[in-house]
Design an enzyme around this catalytic site. Sequence first.
Site, PDB file in Angstrom:
ATOM      1  CG  ASP A 262      -2.000   1.012   1.193  1.00  0.00           C
ATOM      2  OD1 ASP A 262      -2.242   1.567   0.108  1.00  0.00           O
ATOM      3  OD2 ASP A 262      -2.624   1.266   2.240  1.00  0.00           O
TER       4      ASP A 262
ATOM      5  CG  ASP B 272      -3.735   3.630  -3.185  1.00  0.00           C
ATOM      6  OD1 ASP B 272      -4.522   2.714  -3.519  1.00  0.00           O
ATOM      7  OD2 ASP B 272      -3.960   4.408  -2.242  1.00  0.00           O
ATOM      8  CD  GLU B 273      -5.722  -1.468  -1.909  1.00  0.00           C
ATOM      9  OE1 GLU B 273      -5.404  -2.341  -1.063  1.00  0.00           O
ATOM     10  OE2 GLU B 273      -6.788  -0.827  -1.872  1.00  0.00           O
TER      11      GLU B 273
END
Length: 386
Positions: free
Chosen positions: A12, A127-128
């Site tokens: 993350d 974003d992950e």
Amino acid sequence: MTLDTRRIAHLDMDAFYASVELLRYPELRGQPVVIGGGRDAIPETLADGSRRFRRLRDYAGRGVVTTSTYEARALGVFSAMGMMKAAQLAPDAILLPTDFDSYRHYSRLFKAAIATFTLQIENRGIDEIYIDVTDLPGDARDIGARMKQAVREATGLTCSICIAPNKLLAKIGSELDKPDGLTLLTMDDLERRIWPLPARKVNGIGPKASEKLAALGFHTVGDLAAADLGVLQTHFGRSYAAWLAQIAQGHDDRPVVVSSEPKSMSRETTFERDLHPRHDRAVLSAAFTGLCVRVAEDLARKGYLGRTVGIKLRFDDFRTVTRDLTIPAPTADATAIRRAATECLKRITLDRKLRLLGVRVSALTDEKHVDVPEPVQAELPFDHDA
């Protein structure tokens, strides 16, 4: 390989959008910064080359916070919070506009860096990602450290990684030591590190379920682990109760899904002021066309066509209405999407001002396997006075 011997990582990025902005504006490091302003939040470059930034207290509108730096979060400002409320909590915070093109660029960079280790990657958003590192040589700590270094070298940004026996624990664990964290979890860590956490920390326990659990006296994951299954079934039903009992014991057999097809693509906008279907028809028409164009561009960029077009309207009384239409042939053409969206719009009584407008295309198909007919232009109900 058994489920007990898997090594699943969840990566993350730390305060991703805000961190990207700090690369652009390094003088803001260490300050409370809020991302989510419009064009009027673009910093002003002065004659001496320095920059003048907007403050959150200057914001007027009904937008929401996209993200914030950890310094702003310490003041109570978090993602999805209304901007005006955020301004009350942190009036001196710096306000910056969103720049999704830049965020997508850095997203591609960090994912490409991880792909040099393995292609066993499940994309979970900008974003992950999940990564199956079971077959990678080396111990978990070394693997995680090398991945973090690769991300930093590729982007200049930090990330937090947890490596655990499954996706459930990896997702929870990546939040435990933020920012720039490297967390290793085994089933032996369940009682010490997972059970004390609030139940809402588990992905899949939403606000309503969390409130209901709290009302029943179940506040932590450990409370769920000790709960009577019959009580959970009475209040949540058989299937959800079984899931709650399973995750409380740290069990999760979901695989890392390397290739996943999107179910839909959508765009929406919340207006700065409520717009009247007739008096503001020019603004609404332009906004609606723009949404159709952007959805079409998303489809074309990713190589998909869609057969079901949908719209979403939110009125000034916060009532939300959706309509869908399945068209004869799949498309990625903005005009065809706009035409279908118009038909959806005709099925809604436009008797109040509009707060939000959205367009969605679903029932997606790979464009390589489809012949596309020529689209036909159409007009929106608020294109004209009639």
